[in-house]
Design a protein around this motif. Structure first.
Motif, PDB file in Angstrom:
ATOM      1  N   TRP A   8     -12.053  -0.013  10.220  1.00  0.00           N
ATOM      2  CA  TRP A   8     -11.876   1.068   9.436  1.00  0.00           C
ATOM      3  C   TRP A   8     -10.812   1.384   7.981  1.00  0.00           C
ATOM      4  N   GLU A   9     -11.545   1.623   6.981  1.00  0.00           N
ATOM      5  CA  GLU A   9     -10.628   1.229   5.539  1.00  0.00           C
ATOM      6  C   GLU A   9     -10.014   2.508   4.959  1.00  0.00           C
ATOM      7  N   MET A  10      -8.932   2.469   4.692  1.00  0.00           N
ATOM      8  CA  MET A  10      -7.808   2.649   4.317  1.00  0.00           C
ATOM      9  C   MET A  10      -8.493   3.733   2.807  1.00  0.00           C
ATOM     10  N   ASP A  11      -9.219   4.033   2.518  1.00  0.00           N
ATOM     11  CA  ASP A  11     -10.020   5.033   1.021  1.00  0.00           C
ATOM     12  C   ASP A  11     -10.803   5.987   2.103  1.00  0.00           C
ATOM     13  N   LEU A  12     -11.244   5.845   3.230  1.00  0.00           N
ATOM     14  CA  LEU A  12     -11.966   6.824   4.084  1.00  0.00           C
ATOM     15  C   LEU A  12     -11.452   8.320   4.040  1.00  0.00           C
ATOM     16  N   ARG A  13     -12.575   9.069   4.750  1.00  0.00           N
ATOM     17  CA  ARG A  13     -11.741  10.504   5.155  1.00  0.00           C
ATOM     18  C   ARG A  13     -12.727  11.517   5.706  1.00  0.00           C
ATOM     19  N   TYR A  60       0.491  -0.821   0.248  1.00  0.00           N
ATOM     20  CA  TYR A  60       0.421  -0.224   0.204  1.00  0.00           C
ATOM     21  C   TYR A  60       0.095   1.412   0.207  1.00  0.00           C
ATOM     22  N   LYS A  61       0.773   2.205  -0.665  1.00  0.00           N
ATOM     23  CA  LYS A  61       1.723   3.314  -1.474  1.00  0.00           C
ATOM     24  C   LYS A  61       0.479   4.288   0.159  1.00  0.00           C
ATOM     25  N   TYR A  62       1.070   5.084   1.447  1.00  0.00           N
ATOM     26  CA  TYR A  62       0.760   6.173   1.602  1.00  0.00           C
ATOM     27  C   TYR A  62       1.820   7.575   0.857  1.00  0.00           C
ATOM     28  N   SER A  63       0.439   8.388   0.484  1.00  0.00           N
ATOM     29  CA  SER A  63       0.721   9.932   0.292  1.00  0.00           C
ATOM     30  C   SER A  63       0.598  10.195   1.690  1.00  0.00           C
ATOM     31  N   ASP A  64       1.075  11.857   1.147  1.00  0.00           N
ATOM     32  CA  ASP A  64       1.652  12.293   1.971  1.00  0.00           C
ATOM     33  C   ASP A  64       0.512  13.243   2.914  1.00  0.00           C
ATOM     34  N   TYR A  65      -1.310  13.018   1.673  1.00  0.00           N
ATOM     35  CA  TYR A  65      -2.512  13.162   2.095  1.00  0.00           C
ATOM     36  C   TYR A  65      -2.904  12.184   2.997  1.00  0.00           C
ATOM     37  N   GLN A  66      -2.557  11.417   2.904  1.00  0.00           N
ATOM     38  CA  GLN A  66      -2.322  10.157   3.773  1.00  0.00           C
ATOM     39  C   GLN A  66      -2.370   9.873   5.544  1.00  0.00           C
ATOM     40  N   ILE A  67      -0.863  10.243   5.328  1.00  0.00           N
ATOM     41  CA  ILE A  67      -0.058  10.647   6.720  1.00  0.00           C
ATOM     42  C   ILE A  67      -0.618  11.797   7.007  1.00  0.00           C
ATOM     43  N   LEU A  68      -1.606  12.893   6.545  1.00  0.00           N
ATOM     44  CA  LEU A  68      -1.978  14.022   7.279  1.00  0.00           C
ATOM     45  C   LEU A  68      -3.300  13.357   7.987  1.00  0.00           C
ATOM     46  N   SER A  69      -3.853  12.234   7.642  1.00  0.00           N
ATOM     47  CA  SER A  69      -5.508  11.725   7.572  1.00  0.00           C
ATOM     48  C   SER A  69      -4.776  10.956   9.052  1.00  0.00           C
ATOM     49  N   LEU A  70      -3.760  10.349   8.934  1.00  0.00           N
ATOM     50  CA  LEU A  70      -3.539   9.388   9.843  1.00  0.00           C
ATOM     51  C   LEU A  70      -2.877   9.527  11.405  1.00  0.00           C
ATOM     52  N   ARG A  71      -1.848  10.485  11.442  1.00  0.00           N
ATOM     53  CA  ARG A  71      -2.025  11.799  12.069  1.00  0.00           C
ATOM     54  C   ARG A  71      -2.933  12.063  12.894  1.00  0.00           C
ATOM     55  N   ALA A  72      -3.768  13.042  12.564  1.00  0.00           N
ATOM     56  CA  ALA A  72      -5.306  13.384  12.891  1.00  0.00           C
ATOM     57  C   ALA A  72      -5.709  12.354  13.493  1.00  0.00           C
ATOM     58  N   MET A  73      -5.832  10.982  12.952  1.00  0.00           N
ATOM     59  CA  MET A  73      -6.711  10.086  14.193  1.00  0.00           C
ATOM     60  C   MET A  73      -6.017   9.913  15.360  1.00  0.00           C
ATOM     61  N   ILE A  74      -4.871   9.935  15.560  1.00  0.00           N
ATOM     62  CA  ILE A  74      -3.745   9.118  15.879  1.00  0.00           C
ATOM     63  C   ILE A  74      -3.870  10.583  17.568  1.00  0.00           C
TER      64      ILE A  74
END
Length: 711
Positions: free
Chosen positions: A433-438, A315-329
Motif C-alpha cells: 500500500w502506498e502513502m498517497d492512496l485514499r 515523511y510528513k504526516y498531516s492530520d488528514y493522513q492520520i485520520l486515514s491511518l486510524r481508519a485502516m487500523i
C-alpha cells in the motif's frame, strides 16, 4: 552639454508644495540650472529679460527628457508585452481529444440532494435522457434541495459478518472483542454512511460495486467517515478539531450513537497485538491450533493479512493522513478480530544510519519519523541493507532507462517487500500500500470483497480479462464480458495463456506442480481456479509491456542477452495484494537466479512465469469528462498502435481519472470532498449556498499528494 549632464530628470516630475530654493543647503545648489538665481527673481527687475531665455532652455530640456523617458517607457511596455505573448504561446497547448468531451459535475451534487438508491439516476443517464434545451437544466438535481438539513439520516456502516450468530459460530471460532485502550474500556468506533446517493451523482466508468459484492446503495460524507477518528471534535477532547469552518448541517447526528474517543494516548501497536493474541485460535498459521484441533472437531481457519504502508524517513504526516491511518487500523485489524495487521515499512534514506547494529538507534529513528501513536508498528529498512540481503551481481541488464542503481528504491521497491515476507512468514497475504492512496469507503468491506471476488475467478481467460478495463455500461454483465474476451482471444493471432508459458531461457526455477493445467483450454468450462485464492491482485490491468512503449519495459536483468527477452507482464502502480507463495518465489528468483525487473513489472511477471493466479480487480474508477463508451473502450482496451497505449505515451488519457499514477482528477476531487476550494470552485461558502457538502460512494483515490479541507 554641461547643463544636461547635471540634470536629474526625476525631479522634473516631482510635485511638491515646497520650493527647492527654501530647502536647507539651497545655496550650495546655485550652480544647477534648476536652482540658479534667474529662475527665482522677479521679471520686474533688471534681469527680467533673462527669464524667457532660460525658460525656453528649460522647456527644451523638459521636452527632450520627456521624449527620452516616453521612449524608454514605451520600449519597456512593448518588450514586456512581447515577452508576455511569447510566454502565453508557450503555455498554450493543444487540448487532448478527451478534453473536448462534456465535463461531468454530478460529483458535486451535495448531501441535500440525497435520494434512496432506487430513485437515483446517474448523471450520464440523466444527460442522455434530458430534453434538448438549456445545458444548465441537464445537470440540475432531479429533486432540488428544499432544506439545509440532509433528507436522510446517517446510519452505522457495518460490513462484518454477524460474529454472534449460530451459523457463524458453528463454522468459525468465536471472535473476542477488541478495544482501543489497554484497559479495555474504550469501544472501537463505527463509521457512518447515508443510505442513499446524491441525485445525478456520476456513475463510475470502469468497474462495478455490484460485481465486487460491495454495498452500492450508500455514500459517505467527511463527518460520518472521519468524525469518529477525531475529525469533528476538539483537541481538548482528544480529537483533531478540523471541522470548525466546514459546512456541517446534520453532521452532529452521528453523536447520538457514537462516543468521542480521546486519541492523545492511544497506542495502536499495542491494541493491534493484543487483539491478535485474543483471537489467534481463529487463524490457520497459528501453531497452537494444531494441539487444540486434536481435542475437538476442527473449525474453519482464516488467513491473515499484513497491510504494509510503504513510507520513508522525513515523511510528513498531516492530520488528514492520520485520520486515514486510524481508519485502516480500526477497520481492518481491530474490528475484524485480528484478520489484518497494519505495518509501517519505513525506508531509512540515510544509508549511514546503522539500524541493524543498534536497538537504540533503531528506536530513535522510529520516534523521529512516525507520530507517537504508531511507534509500535514500524519496521525499518535501507538500500544498504538490501545490498547485503540481495548482493550483486545482477548481470545482463537490457536497458536501465531510469539511470539509477539497481538497489535504489525507484528500481527495487519490491526488495524490501520480499525481505519483509521472509522476516514475517506468519501471514498468508501482504498488501503493498502506498502513502498517497485514499479511500472514501470502509476498508474492511473493500479489501475483503476484493479478495473474495478474486477467489471466485476461474483461470480460463484470466490473463486476457485482466488486460482489459471492465466497462459495465458497454460490456454488460461480467459473464458477458468474460464471453466477449474469449471470443476476442479466439479471433486473434495469439494463443491464450494456459499454465506457465514456455520460452527460451538459461535457467528458471521450476513452477509449482499445482500450476499445471488439469485439462486442456477448450475442455475447461471455467472450473479450474474457482475457489483458489489469488496470488496477485492488482488495481490496474495486467498488460504485456512488450506491446507498448511503456518507458521501463526493458528494465530486465539476469537473463541471457543472446536470447529474446523473456515474456513479461506489468500493472502500473505497485499497489497490490501478494500471496506468501508469490513472494517466496520472487525472493528465490532474486537471490538464486539473480533475476530482476522494474517493480511494477516484477510481481506480475513472476506470477506469469510460474503459472500463479493473478487478477485485476475491477474496482470503481471515475472520470471527469463524459467519454462516449465506444471511444473510451477503443482508447483504453483496443489502441490502434503501441504508441497509442494508455500505458506509455498515451497516458494523458488517464489524467482525468480517479485512479492512476498521474491522475490529476483524483486529488482535486478528494480535496473537494474534504471541503476545500479547488480551481475557484467548492469550499464552505459554495456548499452553504448550494446543496451542501459532498457525499460520495466508496472510491479509491490515487495519487493524493497533499490534502486540504475547509480551512
Amino acid at each position: 552639454m554641461s547643463r544636461l549632464s547635471n540634470l536629474d530628470p526625476r525631479k522634473l516630475f516631482v510635485r511638491t508644495r515646497f520650493h527647492y530654493e527654501k530647502l536647507p543647503g539651497a545655496d550650495s545648489q546655485s550652480s544647477s540650472p534648476l536652482f540658479a538665481s534667474p529662475l527665482i527673481k522677479s521679471w520686474k527687475n533688471k534681469e527680467r529679460w533673462r527669464r524667457p531665455r532660460m525658460s525656453f532652455m528649460r522647456l527644451i530640456i523638459l521636452m527632450v527628457t520627456t521624449l527620452l523617458l516616453a521612449s524608454m517607457l514605451g520600449s519597456g511596455i512593448y518588450r514586456r508585452h512581447k515577452w508576455n505573448e511569447e510566454q502565453r504561446k508557450k503555455g498554450q497547448r493543444q487540448l487532448h481529444h478527451w478534453e473536448h468531451f462534456p465535463r461531468l459535475n454530478g460529483y458535486y451534487n451535495g448531501i441535500r440532494t440525497l435520494v434512496p438508491f432506487s430513485d437515483w439516476v446517474s448523471e450520464q443517464k440523466f444527460l442522455d435522457s434530458a430534453e434538448p434545451g438549456n445545458p444548465e437544466d441537464k445537470i440540475s438535481p432531479k429533486y432540488p434541495a428544499k432544506s439545509k438539513e440532509p433528507p436522510l439520516d446517517p446510519v452505522p456502516f457495518n460490513p462484518y459478518p454477524d460474529y454472534s450468530t449460530y451459523e457463524y459460530l458453528n463454522e468459525y471460532e468465536k471472535v473476542e472483542q477488541c478495544y482501543v485502550d489497554e484497559d479495555e474500556k474504550v469501544d472501537l468506533p463505527d463509521i457512518y454512511a447515508y443510505p442513499g446517493t446524491p441525485q445525478n451523482m456520476t456513475a463510475p466508468t470502469f468497474g462495478s460495486y455490484e460485481e465486487l459484492g460491495m454495498d452500492a446503495n450508500v455514500c459517505f460524507d467527511r463527518f460520518g467517515r472521519f468524525g469518529p477518528y477525531g475529525y469533528s471534535y476538539s483537541r481538548e477532547e482528544g480529537g483533531l478539531g478540523m471541522s470548525g469552518k466546514s459546512e456541517s448541517w446534520g453532521a452532529d447526528k452521528i453523536w447520538s450513537w457514537e462516543k468521542k474517543i480521546d486519541y492523545r494516548n492511544v497506542n495502536w501497536g499495542a491494541a493491534q497485538k493484543k487483539c491478535y493474541e485474543k483471537n489467534k485460535i481463529r487463524f490457520h498459521k497459528n501453531e497452537s491450533n494444531k494441539e487444540e484441533e486434536k481435542a475437538q472437531p476442527a473449525k474453519k481457519k482464516l488467513p491473515r493479512h499484513a497491510y504494509i504502508l510503504r513510507t520513508w524517513t522525513g515523511y510528513k504526516y498531516s492530520d488528514y493522513q492520520i485520520l486515514s491511518l486510524r481508519a485502516m487500523i480500526n477497520e481492518l485489524a481491530l474490528k475484524s478480530g485480528g484478520e489484518y495487521d497494519i505495518h509501517f515499512l519505513v525506508h531509512v534514506k540515510d544509508n549511514s544510519i546503522p539500524i541493524w547494529a543498534s536497538d537504540a538507534v533503531y528506536q530513535q529513528t522510529i520516534q523521529d519519523n512516525l507520530p507517537k501513536e504508531f511507534w509500535g508498528m514500524a519496521t525499518l529498512w535501507s538500500e544498504e541493507q538490501m545490498k547485503m540481503y540481495y548482493p550483486e551481481p545482477f548481470p545482463n541488464n537490457v536497458y536501465n532507462h531510469a539511470k539509477a542503481p539497481l538497489h535504489s528504491v525507484y528500481r527495487s521497491a519490491h526488495f524490501a517487500l520480499q525481505w519483509f515476507s521472509q522476516a514475517h512468514p506468519e501471514y498468508d497475504f501482504y498488501w503493498n500500500w502506498e502513502m498517497d492512496l485514499r479511500f472514501s469507503g470502509h476498508y474492511y468491506e473493500f479489501n475483503t470483497q476484493i479478495g473474495e471476488w478474486a477467489k471466485k475467478q476461474p483461470r480460463k481467460g484470466m490473463w486476457e480479462r485482466s488486460a482489459r478495463y471492465y466497462i459495465p455500461e458497454l460490456h454488460g454483465s461480467w459473464k458477458n464480458f468474460t464471453e466477449m474476451i474469449e471470443e476476442e482471444t479466439f479471433n486473434s493471432d495469439e494463443k491464450p495463456v494456459w499454465g506457465p508459458p514456455k520460452f527460451e531461457n538459461t535457467g528458471m526455477l521450476t513452477p509449482p506442480p499445482e500450476t499445471s493445467p488439469p485439462t486442456t483450454y477448450l475442455n475447461d468450462h471455467y472450473k479450474w481456479g474457482v475457489g483458489e485464492e489469488a496470488d496477485l491482485i492488482t488495481f490496474n490491468p495486467i498488460f504485456d509491456p512488450a506491446k507498448t512503449n511503456w518507458v521501463f519495459r526493458d528494465d530486465v536483468s539476469g537473463y541471457d542477452l543472446e536470447l529474446p527477452e523473456p515474456p513479461r507482464r506489468c500493472a502500473i502502480i505497485t499497489v497490490s495484494r501478494l500471496s506468501k507463495r508469490l513472494l517466496d518465489i520472487m525472493h528465490r528468483e532474486t537471490y538464486l537466479m539473480r533475476h530482476h525487473m522494474f517493480p511494477e513489472m516484477w510481481p506480475p511477471t513472476v506470477a506469469f512465469h510460474h503459472g500463479l493466479k493473478a487478477v485485476y480487480a475491477p474496482h470503481a474508477v471515475y472520470f471527469d469528462h463524459n467519454w462516449p463508451l465506444e471511444t473510451i473502450d477503443g482508447t483504453f482496451n483496443h489502441p490502434p498502435k503501441p504508441t497509442d497505449s494508455v500505458f506509455g505515451w498515451g497516458e494523458h488519457n488517464q489524467l482525468g481519472s480517479s485512479f492512476y499514477y498521474n491522475a490529476g482528477f483524483s486529488s482535486a476531487l478528494w480535496r473537494r470532498w474534504l471541503g476545500s476550494r479547488e480551481n475557484e470552485e467548492g469550499g464552505t461558502a459554495q456548499e452553504e449556498a448550494g446543496t451542501g457538502r459532498l457525499c460520495i460512494r466508496p472510491m479509491l483515490f490515487h495519487p493524493v499528494k497533499f490534502e486540504r479541507g475547509a480551512e
